[in-house]
Design a protein around this motif. Structure first.
Motif, PDB file in Angstrom:
ATOM      1  N   PHE A  22       0.903  -1.201  -0.068  1.00 51.38           N
ATOM      2  CA  PHE A  22       0.022   0.098  -0.073  1.00 51.38           C
ATOM      3  C   PHE A  22       0.978   1.233  -0.102  1.00 51.38           C
ATOM      4  CE2 PHE A  22      -2.163  -3.388   2.158  1.00 51.38           C
ATOM      5  CZ  PHE A  22      -3.190  -3.523   1.601  1.00 51.38           C
ATOM      6  N   LEU A  23       0.271   2.154  -0.431  1.00 45.73           N
ATOM      7  CA  LEU A  23       0.978   3.470  -0.634  1.00 45.73           C
ATOM      8  C   LEU A  23       0.134   4.551   0.474  1.00 45.73           C
ATOM      9  CD1 LEU A  23       3.352   5.112  -1.797  1.00 45.73           C
ATOM     10  CD2 LEU A  23       1.652   5.712  -3.761  1.00 45.73           C
ATOM     11  N   ILE A  24       0.679   5.023   1.662  1.00 46.31           N
ATOM     12  CA  ILE A  24       0.174   5.672   2.318  1.00 46.31           C
ATOM     13  C   ILE A  24       0.503   7.362   2.150  1.00 46.31           C
ATOM     14  CG2 ILE A  24      -0.517   6.182   4.898  1.00 46.31           C
ATOM     15  CD1 ILE A  24      -0.844   3.252   4.164  1.00 46.31           C
ATOM     16  N   GLN A  25      -0.236   8.140   1.790  1.00 40.24           N
ATOM     17  CA  GLN A  25       0.187   9.733   1.685  1.00 40.24           C
ATOM     18  C   GLN A  25      -0.659  10.676   2.286  1.00 40.24           C
ATOM     19  OE1 GLN A  25      -0.082   8.891  -2.743  1.00 40.24           O
ATOM     20  NE2 GLN A  25       1.569   9.696  -3.079  1.00 40.24           N
ATOM     21  N   SER A  26       0.367  11.461   2.774  1.00 42.85           N
ATOM     22  CA  SER A  26      -0.190  12.628   3.362  1.00 42.85           C
ATOM     23  C   SER A  26       0.365  13.735   2.899  1.00 42.85           C
ATOM     24  CB  SER A  26      -0.078  12.368   5.015  1.00 42.85           C
ATOM     25  OG  SER A  26       1.448  12.069   5.160  1.00 42.85           O
ATOM     26  N   GLN A 123       3.040  11.882   9.732  1.00 44.60           N
ATOM     27  CA  GLN A 123       2.442  10.917   9.889  1.00 44.60           C
ATOM     28  C   GLN A 123       3.085  10.315  11.269  1.00 44.60           C
ATOM     29  OE1 GLN A 123       2.606   7.829   6.777  1.00 44.60           O
ATOM     30  NE2 GLN A 123       1.929   9.380   5.167  1.00 44.60           N
ATOM     31  N   GLN A 124       2.096   9.598  12.050  1.00 45.98           N
ATOM     32  CA  GLN A 124       2.678   9.225  13.545  1.00 45.98           C
ATOM     33  C   GLN A 124       2.024   7.643  13.429  1.00 45.98           C
ATOM     34  OE1 GLN A 124      -0.044  12.160  13.891  1.00 45.98           O
ATOM     35  NE2 GLN A 124       1.858  13.076  13.545  1.00 45.98           N
ATOM     36  N   TRP A 125       2.986   6.803  13.660  1.00 43.74           N
ATOM     37  CA  TRP A 125       2.891   5.385  13.396  1.00 43.74           C
ATOM     38  C   TRP A 125       3.087   4.594  14.649  1.00 43.74           C
ATOM     39  CZ3 TRP A 125       2.935   2.460   8.713  1.00 43.74           C
ATOM     40  CH2 TRP A 125       2.708   3.029   7.655  1.00 43.74           C
ATOM     41  N   ARG A 140      -0.878   1.292  13.090  1.00 48.21           N
ATOM     42  CA  ARG A 140      -1.860   2.507  13.226  1.00 48.21           C
ATOM     43  C   ARG A 140      -1.386   3.664  12.599  1.00 48.21           C
ATOM     44  NH1 ARG A 140      -5.899   4.709  17.519  1.00 48.21           N
ATOM     45  NH2 ARG A 140      -6.117   6.736  16.536  1.00 48.21           N
ATOM     46  N   VAL A 141      -1.857   4.278  11.573  1.00 45.57           N
ATOM     47  CA  VAL A 141      -1.161   5.498  11.135  1.00 45.57           C
ATOM     48  C   VAL A 141      -2.195   6.886  11.459  1.00 45.57           C
ATOM     49  CG1 VAL A 141      -0.114   6.668   9.180  1.00 45.57           C
ATOM     50  CG2 VAL A 141      -0.097   4.270   9.366  1.00 45.57           C
ATOM     51  N   ASP A 142      -1.661   7.746  11.940  1.00 41.38           N
ATOM     52  CA  ASP A 142      -2.483   8.884  12.064  1.00 41.38           C
ATOM     53  C   ASP A 142      -1.866  10.245  11.531  1.00 41.38           C
ATOM     54  OD1 ASP A 142      -2.996   7.445  14.925  1.00 41.38           O
ATOM     55  OD2 ASP A 142      -4.509   8.942  14.804  1.00 41.38           O
ATOM     56  N   SER A 143      -2.777  10.917  10.815  1.00 39.69           N
ATOM     57  CA  SER A 143      -2.223  12.369  10.285  1.00 39.69           C
ATOM     58  C   SER A 143      -3.359  13.364  10.151  1.00 39.69           C
ATOM     59  CB  SER A 143      -1.199  11.685   8.731  1.00 39.69           C
ATOM     60  OG  SER A 143      -1.036  13.226   8.421  1.00 39.69           O
ATOM     61  N   ALA A 144      -3.209  14.556  10.453  1.00 39.86           N
ATOM     62  CA  ALA A 144      -4.094  15.444  10.026  1.00 39.86           C
ATOM     63  C   ALA A 144      -5.464  15.250  10.693  1.00 39.86           C
ATOM     64  CB  ALA A 144      -3.727  15.895   8.951  1.00 39.86           C
ATOM     65  N   GLY A 145      -5.509  14.385  11.890  1.00 42.54           N
ATOM     66  CA  GLY A 145      -6.648  14.380  12.323  1.00 42.54           C
ATOM     67  C   GLY A 145      -7.303  12.780  11.978  1.00 42.54           C
ATOM     68  N   LEU A 163      -4.716  -1.247  19.264  1.00 47.43           N
ATOM     69  CA  LEU A 163      -4.304   0.041  18.577  1.00 47.43           C
ATOM     70  C   LEU A 163      -5.085   0.955  18.710  1.00 47.43           C
ATOM     71  CD1 LEU A 163      -2.207  -1.579  15.585  1.00 47.43           C
ATOM     72  CD2 LEU A 163      -1.160  -0.255  17.498  1.00 47.43           C
ATOM     73  N   GLY A 164      -6.267   0.824  19.534  1.00 42.00           N
ATOM     74  CA  GLY A 164      -7.065   2.031  19.702  1.00 42.00           C
ATOM     75  C   GLY A 164      -8.589   1.616  18.844  1.00 42.00           C
ATOM     76  N   THR A 165      -9.584   2.751  18.941  1.00 42.70           N
ATOM     77  CA  THR A 165     -10.912   2.502  18.431  1.00 42.70           C
ATOM     78  C   THR A 165     -11.175   3.596  17.523  1.00 42.70           C
ATOM     79  OG1 THR A 165     -12.022   3.450  20.420  1.00 42.70           O
ATOM     80  CG2 THR A 165     -11.667   0.876  20.153  1.00 42.70           C
ATOM     81  N   GLY A 166     -12.062   3.752  16.817  1.00 42.83           N
ATOM     82  CA  GLY A 166     -12.870   4.782  16.033  1.00 42.83           C
ATOM     83  C   GLY A 166     -11.849   4.959  14.573  1.00 42.83           C
ATOM     84  N   PHE A 167     -11.245   4.024  14.194  1.00 39.82           N
ATOM     85  CA  PHE A 167     -10.807   4.277  12.998  1.00 39.82           C
ATOM     86  C   PHE A 167     -11.325   4.825  11.781  1.00 39.82           C
ATOM     87  CE2 PHE A 167      -8.252   1.158  15.388  1.00 39.82           C
ATOM     88  CZ  PHE A 167      -7.119   1.737  15.516  1.00 39.82           C
ATOM     89  N   ASP A 168     -10.926   5.646  11.097  1.00 42.17           N
ATOM     90  CA  ASP A 168     -11.528   6.306   9.663  1.00 42.17           C
ATOM     91  C   ASP A 168     -11.672   5.189   8.811  1.00 42.17           C
ATOM     92  OD1 ASP A 168     -12.331   9.123  10.437  1.00 42.17           O
ATOM     93  OD2 ASP A 168     -10.054   9.111  10.823  1.00 42.17           O
ATOM     94  N   LEU A 169     -10.411   4.076   9.039  1.00 43.62           N
ATOM     95  CA  LEU A 169     -10.328   3.001   7.882  1.00 43.62           C
ATOM     96  C   LEU A 169      -9.622   1.965   8.585  1.00 43.62           C
ATOM     97  CD1 LEU A 169     -10.593   2.340   4.776  1.00 43.62           C
ATOM     98  CD2 LEU A 169      -8.150   2.796   4.627  1.00 43.62           C
TER      99      LEU A 169
END
Ligand SMILES: [Zn+2]
Ligand SMILES: [Zn+2]
Length: 242
Positions: A22-26, A123-125, A140-145, A163-169
């Protein structure tokens, strides 16, 4: 963030397909997550090797990283760029060194393990060890909310919610259907992926790592029954904006 599918066949690639990538772009980072066989060619439809901020490898099984020795040749001999930061397990590094003993010319390797975290550009991994045959790190990857989670390969004893809950994807393994459960295999079925997505309150579920020959629509339906939210089955070139 934009997540683009470079390959999504489980264990080996079906005809015209590629293994996991996969490509993860921010805004400020372009990360290649898992470099399964076949994904290097697809990666370059979207970005050049010079554009990569980092490569992240979830585990040492060949279907998740074996493009790396090929990338080595490209970076060392053809691409004018500094070594690519690579985040991968100690086991993957050991195997990579066996194939490319002087890999430091092309890669700046950071060994990662359960509970580790890293900042890659904007990106926070974070990584969590799954229930698999070798050390395997879900991320888990977080970026810009926005947030996403990738299960990599895992048996049902690991929980996405680690790794938490409420993921957008939620990008979850779906190697077989529920009739393949119960044989002690350390992979997830479509049903189990749906249960995991529901437990982690994911807003959207994408199934990946289907074994060649699996019925995509049957996977979608089975996980939908356990999850209830929107489900898609990954295909090369698909792009998810979160
Ligand atoms: Zn795999
Ligand atoms: Zn595996």
């Amino acid at each position: 963030m934009t997540i683009t599918v470079l390959g999504c066949s489980g264990s080996y690639a079906a005809a015209s397909q590629a293994c996991t990538g996969f490509l993860i772009q921010s805004e400020a980072a372009t990360v290649w997550l898992d470099a399964g066989p076949g994904t290097l060619a697809n990666l370059q439809r979207h970005v050049g090797l010079r554009d990569l901020t980092a490569i992240v490898l979830s585990h040492e099984h060949p279907d998740h990283w074996l493009e790396l020795p090929v990338v080595y040749s490209a970076v060392r001999y053809y691409e004018q760029r500094p070594p690519v930061p690579v985040y991968g397990t100690a086991g993957t590094l050991r195997l990579a060194r066996a194939l490319t003993p002087d890999l430091d010319h092309a890669f700046d390797w950071h060994v990662i393990a359960d509970g580790d975290a890293a900042v890659i550009g904007d990106q926070q991994w974070r990584w969590s060890a799954t229930d698999h045959y070798v050390e395997t790190l879900a991320c888990r990857v977080d970026s810009a909310g926005s947030s996403m989670v990738f299960s990599s390969d895992t048996g049902p004893r690991w929980q996405v919610a680690a790794l938490g809950t409420g993921f957008d994807l939620a990008l979850l393994e779906s190697t077989y259907l529920a009739d393949g459960e119960g044989h002690g295999l350390l992979h997830l079925s479509a049903r189990q992926a749906g249960v995991q997505a529901a437990a982690a309150a994911a807003k959207r579920l994408v199934l990946t790592h289907l074994a060649p020959g699996q019925d995509r629509e049957a996977h979608r339906r089975e996980s939908l029954g356990a999850y209830g939210g929107p489900v898609e089955v990954a295909a090369i070139g698909d792009c998810y904006l979160i």
